[in-house]
Every structure is written in C-alpha cells, then in structure tokens.
Enzyme design. Structure first.
Site, PDB file in Angstrom:
ATOM      1  CB  SER A 141      -0.945   0.001   1.206  1.00 17.22           C
ATOM      2  OG  SER A 141      -0.219  -0.099   2.404  1.00 17.22           O
ATOM      3  CB  CYS A 142       4.302   2.126   0.975  1.00 16.51           C
ATOM      4  SG  CYS A 142       5.404   0.987   0.178  1.00 16.51           S
ATOM      5  CE1 TYR A 144       9.236  -3.714  -0.186  1.00 20.07           C
ATOM      6  CE2 TYR A 144       7.222  -2.510   0.280  1.00 20.07           C
ATOM      7  CZ  TYR A 144       7.878  -3.703   0.105  1.00 20.07           C
ATOM      8  OH  TYR A 144       7.198  -4.886   0.204  1.00 20.07           O
ATOM      9  CE  LYS A 165       7.377  -5.202  -3.269  1.00 17.89           C
ATOM     10  NZ  LYS A 165       7.431  -6.603  -3.735  1.00 17.89           N
ATOM     11  CG  HIS A 212       6.199  -4.229   8.974  1.00 10.42           C
ATOM     12  ND1 HIS A 212       6.745  -5.323   8.356  1.00 10.42           N
ATOM     13  CD2 HIS A 212       6.170  -3.247   8.043  1.00 10.42           C
ATOM     14  CE1 HIS A 212       7.036  -5.020   7.101  1.00 10.42           C
ATOM     15  NE2 HIS A 212       6.694  -3.762   6.875  1.00 10.42           N
TER      16      HIS A 212
HETATM   17  O1  GFB Z   1       4.762  -0.859  10.546  1.00  4.50           O
HETATM   18  P1  GFB Z   1       5.671   0.275  10.365  1.00  4.50           P
HETATM   19  O2  GFB Z   1       7.100   0.059  10.698  1.00  4.50           O
HETATM   20  O3  GFB Z   1       5.657   0.803   8.879  1.00  4.50           O
HETATM   21  O4  GFB Z   1       5.162   1.496  11.266  1.00  4.50           O
HETATM   22  P2  GFB Z   1       4.743   1.752   7.935  1.00  4.50           P
HETATM   23  C1  GFB Z   1       3.823   1.903  11.342  1.00  4.50           C
HETATM   24  C2  GFB Z   1       3.645   3.011  12.357  1.00  4.50           C
HETATM   25  O5  GFB Z   1       3.855   2.462  13.668  1.00  4.50           O
HETATM   26  C3  GFB Z   1       4.604   4.184  12.229  1.00  4.50           C
HETATM   27  C4  GFB Z   1       4.722   3.315  14.401  1.00  4.50           C
HETATM   28  O6  GFB Z   1       3.906   5.387  12.511  1.00  4.50           O
HETATM   29  C5  GFB Z   1       5.632   3.912  13.330  1.00  4.50           C
HETATM   30  O7  GFB Z   1       6.280   5.073  13.803  1.00  4.50           O
HETATM   31  N1  GFB Z   1       5.386   2.545  15.464  1.00  4.50           N
HETATM   32  C6  GFB Z   1       5.214   2.719  16.795  1.00  4.50           C
HETATM   33  C7  GFB Z   1       6.311   1.559  15.293  1.00  4.50           C
HETATM   34  N2  GFB Z   1       6.001   1.904  17.495  1.00  4.50           N
HETATM   35  C8  GFB Z   1       6.703   1.162  16.578  1.00  4.50           C
HETATM   36  C9  GFB Z   1       7.672   0.128  16.709  1.00  4.50           C
HETATM   37  O8  GFB Z   1       8.077  -0.258  17.808  1.00  4.50           O
HETATM   38  N3  GFB Z   1       8.144  -0.421  15.555  1.00  4.50           N
HETATM   39  C10 GFB Z   1       7.712  -0.006  14.328  1.00  4.50           C
HETATM   40  N4  GFB Z   1       8.210  -0.603  13.224  1.00  4.50           N
HETATM   41  N5  GFB Z   1       6.801   0.990  14.169  1.00  4.50           N
HETATM   42  C11 GFB Z   1       5.936   0.312   6.162  1.00  4.50           C
HETATM   43  C12 GFB Z   1       6.835   0.653   5.015  1.00  4.50           C
HETATM   44  O9  GFB Z   1       5.448   1.534   6.572  1.00  4.50           O
HETATM   45  O10 GFB Z   1       4.829  -0.475   5.803  1.00  4.50           O
HETATM   46  C13 GFB Z   1       7.068  -0.483   4.113  1.00  4.50           C
HETATM   47  O11 GFB Z   1       8.008   1.226   5.527  1.00  4.50           O
HETATM   48  C14 GFB Z   1       5.812  -1.235   3.776  1.00  4.50           C
HETATM   49  O12 GFB Z   1       7.667  -0.005   2.955  1.00  4.50           O
HETATM   50  C15 GFB Z   1       5.049  -1.590   5.011  1.00  4.50           C
HETATM   51  O13 GFB Z   1       5.007  -0.509   2.894  1.00  4.50           O
HETATM   52  C16 GFB Z   1       3.751  -2.307   4.742  1.00  4.50           C
HETATM   53  O14 GFB Z   1       3.327   1.290   7.886  1.00  4.50           O
HETATM   54  O15 GFB Z   1       4.922   3.182   8.286  1.00  4.50           O
END
Ligand code: GFB
Length: 314
Positions: free
Chosen positions: A112-113, A140, A144, A183
């Site tokens: 979805s990004c 990324y 895609k 994630h």
């Molecule tokens: O899942 P996530 O890493 O990726 O982060 P995206 C989603 C949201 O959760 C962001 C917050 O606003 C993060 O700041 N968040 C809060 C955290 N605590 C945490 C934590 O401990 N770990 C992580 N990882 N996030 C990704 C893309 O985006 O989604 C990829 O970078 C891909 O390219 C994927 O599209 C599906 O949803 O922001």
C-alpha cells in the site's frame, strides 16, 4: 481469462519461506495443484541468470512473487539502496524470466505504500502516481511501482495474463520480531511481552501514535491471493485489505490487552510517524466476492501464541 483452473497446475511461490510465501504454501496445500517453493536457498533471485535457470528447471504454469526485501519504517528509511535495488532486481528477474520461460500466469505482490502520501481515503487503485510518495518508504515504493508497470508492460507487449495485487500492512505467523527492522504489530507484541515479564511501568511507541494503519492477517492475504490467481485478469493492480484502520495508539492498546501488559503507553516523537493514513478501498475485491475472515483481535491473539511458541526462547 476469468477463471484460471488450478487443477494439475505447477505453481511456483517465490519467497516461500517468508510470512506471505509460507501462508501461500499452506493455503495451496488444500488445492489440486502442485506447489513449488523458490527462495534464497534455491536461487539468488537478484541474479537474472540464476533466476532464469530456476524457472527453466521448475517449468511452472504460474508464478506468485512473494519474494521481497521487507521491513518496517526504520529499516526502509535507513537502507534506501537495499530496499530499492533488491526489490527492483527481484521483480525484474522474475517477471522477465517468467516471460522467457513461457509462463503465462503470474501474480506480483506490491504494497500500500505505492500510493501518494496524501491520497484521498479510502485509497482507490486509480490513485497510483497521482502525487508525491511518503519519504520514509519511497525507495521500496518505487521498486514496487516498477514491478506493477513491468506486469502491465508484459501484458501489453506479450499478451501475458500477469496481474498485480497490493496488500495492506500484513502480520501473522512467520513475521519478523526484531525490534530494529520489524513492522509495528510484531514489534508491539514483543515490547508488550517483554515489558510484562520485566514488570515495566511503560511501553514506548515510535512516533506520536496518531498515524492510522490498516492490518490484514497473512492467512487472509494468502486466501485473497489464491482468489485473485483464479479469477482476476486485468491491467490495473488490485488492493488487498481489510477495509478498516485504527491509530497506532489504539493498536498498542489492543496488543497490550491481548498480551496482558497493564502499564502506561508512552510515545517517542523523535522517531518517524511515516504516512498519516493509508486505508485502501477494499471495494473491488469485495465486488469479486472476497472478504477477510480473521478479525484483528483474533489475529493478534493467534500471532502472540505463535510468537510464544516459535520466537520466545526464555
Ligand atoms: O509498521 P511500520 O514500521 O511501517 O510502522 P509503515 C507503522 C507506524 O507504527 C509508524 C509506528 O507510525 C511507526 O512510527 N510505530 C510505533 C512503530 N512503534 C513502533 C515500533 O516499535 N516499531 C515499528 N516498526 N513501528 C511500512 C513501510 O510503513 O509499511 C514499508 O516502511 C511497507 O515499505 C510496510 O510498505 C507495509 O506502515 O509506516
């Protein structure tokens, strides 16, 4: 083609050891087809020659591309070259290689990004390339988007029944629980579990907790992908989501409740939020007769069980 009959077919799943690939292998077990996994150990999918040799050897009737370099917001943001190059090469080698090996059916997975950072919500498929991308995962996303366009180009030039599906944020068994590269959902499961064991008073979220995200269990995603493999054949990519989103703060509350951590949830605004919202329109897939069956609460509980059985060592 509005019905690709799986009976007697050889289906190659690229990336079959990953979260989505392994869910696909399990989902296809119940179908009257032969499923062949193809991952890093079988061939380096970033090398064209190796990928083409593998395709020539397997001679699949269909290829599903679940192989990708994936990671959460911090991994995407800190390793732009890896996320762009690796994903470009994997997509190009498999799509071009499938055409050379005369494979007529292929399903490419995006994310979805790919949509603009400030796309109208819920995001329709037609929003692609209508505005600037979210900077933290543009690398990324560009890879895609290139994959989607490759699929479309081989349809146009070679008449191939290749299609692209764009899943929302996925989670489930086989997810990555490394706090630096994962994630948000697996990260929160681990943080809540460790905070509970340590008797900690707080659990820290990255960013402000206000961004909204949509989540789909990998098992539901695999089911949707098999539905699309059977019934979808069009130039445009198609969204695969649950149709519902919630804030990261709400998600953290749900995870803490499931895990049994009762402390306070605090935020760390020095970490990136990423895109404010990316709820995809689920209309097209629903119109095709598919909808998810695993609710978020139930999916989180099952993923926590999987984490306890497969990841926690102490
Ligand atoms: O899942 P996530 O890493 O990726 O982060 P995206 C989603 C949201 O959760 C962001 C917050 O606003 C993060 O700041 N968040 C809060 C955290 N605590 C945490 C934590 O401990 N770990 C992580 N990882 N996030 C990704 C893309 O985006 O989604 C990829 O970078 C891909 O390219 C994927 O599209 C599906 O949803 O922001």
């Amino acid at each position: 083609m509005d019905n690709f009959d799986l009976s007697g077919k050889r289906i190659m799943v690229a990336g079959h050891r990953g979260m989505v690939g392994s869910a696909l292998m399990r989902r296809l077990e119940g179908e009257p087809c032969e499923t062949i996994g193809a991952g890093r150990e079988e061939a380096d999918l970033m090398r064209a020659e190796e990928t083409e040799a593998l395709l020539a050897d397997i001679k699949p009737d269909a290829v599903i591309i679940a192989a990708a370099k994936v990671g959460g917001i911090l991994a995407n943001d800190s390793r732009p070259a890896d996320f762009l190059y690796d994903n470009l090469m994997i997509a190009a080698n498999l799509i071009h290689g499938a055409n050379r090996a005369d494979v007529d059916r292929l399903l490419f997975l995006g994310s979805s990004c790919i949509y603009p950072k400030h796309a109208d919500q819920p995001i329709k498929e037609s929003a692609l390339l209508t505005g600037p991308l979210e900077p933290t995962n543009q690398w990324y996303a560009i890879a895609k988007i290139a994959g989607i366009k490759l699929v479309e180009s081989y349809r146009l030039q070679y008449g191939r029944a290749y299609i692209s599906a764009m899943p929302t944020n996925l989670y489930g068994p086989g997810d990555n629980f490394d706090l630096e590269t994962s994630h948000v959902l697996p990260a929160l499961i681990r943080k809540a579990h460790e905070a509970k064991l340590a008797g900690a008073k707080t659990l820290e979220l990255w960013g402000t907790g206000t961004p909204k995200r949509e989540f789909l269990h990998a098992g539901d995603c695999a089911d949707a992908l098999v539905h699309l493999l059977r019934h979808y054949d069009a130039d445009e990519h198609i969204n695969v989501g649950s149709g519902e989103d919630l804030s990261i703060l709400e998600l953290a509350g749900l995870v803490c409740e499931t895990v049994g951590f009762n402390g306070e949830i605090v935020t760390d605004p020095s970490k990136p939020d990423g895109t404010p919202r990316k709820l995809m329109s689920a209309d097209r897939l629903r119109e095709m007769g598919w909808s998810p069956s695993i609710g978020l609460r139930e999916g989180i509980a099952a993923t926590y069980d999987w984490y306890l059985e497969n990841v926690v060592t102490t």
